[in-house]
Enzyme design. Sequence first.
Site, PDB file in Angstrom:
ATOM      1  N   HIS A 244      -4.220  -3.891 -11.361  1.00 30.46           N
ATOM      2  CA  HIS A 244      -2.802  -3.323 -11.127  1.00 30.46           C
ATOM      3  C   HIS A 244      -2.316  -3.765 -12.627  1.00 30.46           C
ATOM      4  O   HIS A 244      -2.469  -5.094 -12.757  1.00 30.46           O
ATOM      5  CB  HIS A 244      -2.334  -3.481  -9.869  1.00 30.46           C
ATOM      6  CG  HIS A 244      -1.181  -2.752  -9.832  1.00 30.46           C
ATOM      7  ND1 HIS A 244       0.141  -3.125 -10.130  1.00 30.46           N
ATOM      8  CD2 HIS A 244      -0.926  -1.665  -9.022  1.00 30.46           C
ATOM      9  CE1 HIS A 244       1.064  -2.093 -10.038  1.00 30.46           C
ATOM     10  NE2 HIS A 244       0.436  -1.200  -9.060  1.00 30.46           N
ATOM     11  N   GLU A 303      -5.043   1.674  -3.751  1.00 31.21           N
ATOM     12  CA  GLU A 303      -5.817   2.924  -3.853  1.00 31.21           C
ATOM     13  C   GLU A 303      -7.003   2.682  -3.030  1.00 31.21           C
ATOM     14  O   GLU A 303      -7.626   3.858  -2.433  1.00 31.21           O
ATOM     15  CB  GLU A 303      -6.254   3.196  -5.248  1.00 31.21           C
ATOM     16  CG  GLU A 303      -5.124   3.370  -6.214  1.00 31.21           C
ATOM     17  CD  GLU A 303      -5.402   3.368  -7.728  1.00 31.21           C
ATOM     18  OE1 GLU A 303      -6.579   2.968  -7.919  1.00 31.21           O
ATOM     19  OE2 GLU A 303      -4.380   3.485  -8.556  1.00 31.21           O
TER      20      GLU A 303
END
Length: 361
Positions: A244, A303
């Site tokens: 991320h 995700e």
Amino acid sequence: MSNGLEDVVAAQTILSDVDGLAGRLIIRGQPLDALTGHVSYEQVLALLWDGFFADLPRDLTTPLADARAAVYGTVEREQSLLAELPVYDGVRALMARLPDGTDLETALLLTAAPAVALPAAIRLQAGKSLRAPQPGLGHAADMLSMLGDRPADPAAAAALDSYLVTVVDHGLNASTFAARVVASTLAGLNSSALAALGALKGPRHGGALGPVLDMLDAIGTADKAAAWIENELANGRRLMGFGHRIYRVRDPRADVLKAALERLTRSGAVDTARVELAQHVEAVALAALKRHKPDRVLATNVEFYPALLLETLGFPRSAFTAIFAASRIGGWIAHAREEAANGRLIRPKSLYVGPVPRVAA
């Protein structure tokens, strides 16, 4: 200059704080794990919108249900639009038919719009008739009721509600920043929401959930995971669901959504073999990433497990980004109201690096 505005502070906000070093997300003063699984999406909206609408009621359940019923009338008139366009584009086009005000009524209509248009688009493209919203249901349960052929299972509704709560706001991400830029011009909430929708569509921002499932499908069985992952990394390809831009430790949203998936699994609604494969792939991937990229922290992100969660709830992969938008719309509206009330017109400078004309001596 900072390419991508890395580490540039562009706004003050009371809405959310992302601490990438500690792996912590705070929503309006509350840690994420105190919200997900404990409060509803309607309650989180009331928390985020508090102070931005003078007529905001304490309980948004009925006003949001009324807004879903109002949006459904537009959906009925625009069935051909939703049947013909890709799901995300159809939702965006439907939202463009709504008012562009700055009041609570507009905010509720915009929040209701993807929750109604998304199930409608999925059903129409599958050759099914529309299902109208039900006034007695919560937001997540009504989405599932409009999607399926029967009332939503309570465990499934709770799982979707957990997802909506978890991703409702996340600092100054690309789509939220787009919403704030438009709001700084004093345009309406719909203008801000449509700008944010355009930003969220890009694969660098909101389009990575489907590829997580593509990865699991390509691997197939646990015994093939190590070889497949090694081949991907050796060829310089990214493993979806890991890493991320902000977090330097595990994304806190990954943990609360993994817990939501586990609660749904206990209800018997989940393909346990699929979950076990995902858990094995996660472990193998994390070990491989540590070997291949020891200088980078690439942990599981938001995700990975939501892809399995949304798949289990019956949403096709083509709809995943639109479901993300159905949650994040609440945060976009809060940021747009905050920016319009407190900010100046956003107008940064650019650094010109093109040719300079010669000046005659």
